[in-house]
Design an enzyme around this catalytic site. Structure first.
Site, short mmCIF file in Angstrom:
data_model
loop_
_atom_site.label_atom_id
_atom_site.label_comp_id
_atom_site.label_asym_id
_atom_site.label_seq_id
_atom_site.Cartn_x
_atom_site.Cartn_y
_atom_site.Cartn_z
N CYS A 22 0.87 -1.19 0.00
CA CYS A 22 0.00 0.00 0.00
C CYS A 22 0.90 1.24 0.00
O CYS A 22 2.05 1.17 -0.43
CB CYS A 22 -0.98 -0.02 1.17
SG CYS A 22 -0.21 -0.01 2.81
N ASP A 71 -8.57 3.54 1.72
CA ASP A 71 -7.47 3.98 2.58
C ASP A 71 -8.10 4.62 3.82
O ASP A 71 -8.70 5.68 3.73
CB ASP A 71 -6.61 5.00 1.83
CG ASP A 71 -5.43 5.47 2.65
OD1 ASP A 71 -5.37 5.14 3.86
OD2 ASP A 71 -4.57 6.17 2.10
N ASN A 75 2.24 1.41 4.40
CA ASN A 75 2.54 0.12 5.05
C ASN A 75 2.23 0.15 6.55
O ASN A 75 2.87 -0.53 7.35
CB ASN A 75 4.01 -0.31 4.82
CG ASN A 75 4.30 -1.77 5.16
OD1 ASN A 75 5.43 -2.12 5.50
ND2 ASN A 75 3.32 -2.63 5.07
N CYS A 115 -1.46 0.65 7.38
CA CYS A 115 -2.90 0.35 7.49
C CYS A 115 -3.29 -0.86 6.64
O CYS A 115 -3.53 -1.95 7.15
CB CYS A 115 -3.76 1.56 7.10
SG CYS A 115 -3.58 2.97 8.21
N ARG A 116 -3.37 -0.66 5.31
CA ARG A 116 -3.98 -1.69 4.46
C ARG A 116 -3.10 -2.92 4.23
O ARG A 116 -3.57 -4.05 4.37
CB ARG A 116 -4.38 -1.08 3.11
CG ARG A 116 -5.47 -0.04 3.22
CD ARG A 116 -5.60 0.78 1.96
NE ARG A 116 -4.43 1.63 1.75
CZ ARG A 116 -4.19 2.34 0.67
NH1 ARG A 116 -5.05 2.31 -0.33
NH2 ARG A 116 -3.11 3.09 0.59
N SER A 117 -1.83 -2.70 3.82
CA SER A 117 -1.03 -3.90 3.48
C SER A 117 -0.64 -4.73 4.71
O SER A 117 -0.63 -5.96 4.60
CB SER A 117 0.19 -3.54 2.62
OG SER A 117 1.07 -2.66 3.27
P1 4NP Z 1 -1.79 2.80 4.15
O1 4NP Z 1 -2.44 4.15 4.73
O2 4NP Z 1 -1.23 3.16 2.79
O3 4NP Z 1 -2.94 1.88 4.07
O4 4NP Z 1 -0.72 2.39 5.13
C1 4NP Z 1 -1.76 5.36 4.80
C2 4NP Z 1 -0.90 5.58 5.86
C3 4NP Z 1 -0.24 6.80 5.95
C4 4NP Z 1 -0.44 7.76 4.99
C5 4NP Z 1 -1.30 7.52 3.92
C6 4NP Z 1 -1.95 6.30 3.83
N1 4NP Z 1 0.21 9.01 5.08
O5 4NP Z 1 -0.07 9.90 4.28
O6 4NP Z 1 1.05 9.19 5.99
#
Ligand code: 4NP
Length: 148
Positions: free
Chosen positions: A7, A119, A10, A12-14
């Site tokens: 994702c 997300d 790294n 939340c989703r992955s």
């Molecule tokens: P992820 O979510 O891609 O599912 O881990 C996010 C985590 C942090 C951010 C964006 C998406 N960020 O902008 O810091």
């Protein structure tokens, strides 16, 4: 078989996909990992809100640590699973010449959800729950496909 879930952050989703797949669908001979296309959260544990959602479903992902996706991952893994289309494009930008590892989006495997995994980073608790449900359905479909 080595599968990498990717994702943006790294956190939340992955890591959710990695933890869900490991706890519910894993089988012998499978190596699972996750990474982010971005570098902001390298070395960090998953987001506390994501960990709470996972814990409410009996899954502990607190030992996971974020790392950044890199071109070498094309050599290390047999299958790369992106959480959304932007991730998939960012991953493809790093594909080394001659690398044949497929890059797919997780919800291509889902029977109930389409498009991008939500997300949840800027969402409320409902967003994390939706993300979890989307990831479960995608992982289940992936598992069904791989066991054939
Ligand atoms: P992820 O979510 O891609 O599912 O881990 C996010 C985590 C942090 C951010 C964006 C998406 N960020 O902008 O810091």
């Amino acid at each position: 078989m080595k599968i990498l879930f990717v994702c943006l952050g790294n956190i939340c989703r992955s890591p959710t996909a990695e933890a869900v797949y490991r706890s519910r669908f894993s089988s012998e001979g499978l190596f699972l990992d996750s990474a982010g296309t971005g570098s902001w959260h390298i070395g960090k544990a998953p987001d506390a809100r994501m960990l709470a959602t996972l814990a409410s479903h009996g899954i502990d992902a607190s030992d996971l640590r974020a790392r950044q996706f890199g071109a070498a991952d094309f050599e290390q893994f047999d299958l790369i699973i992106a959480m959304d289309e932007q991730n998939r494009r960012d991953i493809e930008q790093l594909r080394p010449p001659g690398a044949t590892t497929p890059v797919r989006c997780l919800l291509e495997f889902s029977g109930t959800h389409r498009g991008d995994v939500t997300d949840p980073y800027y969402e409320d608790e409902k967003g994390f729950e939706l993300c979890f449900n989307q990831v479960v359905s995608g992982c289940e479909g992936l598992w069904e496909q791989l066991k054939r």
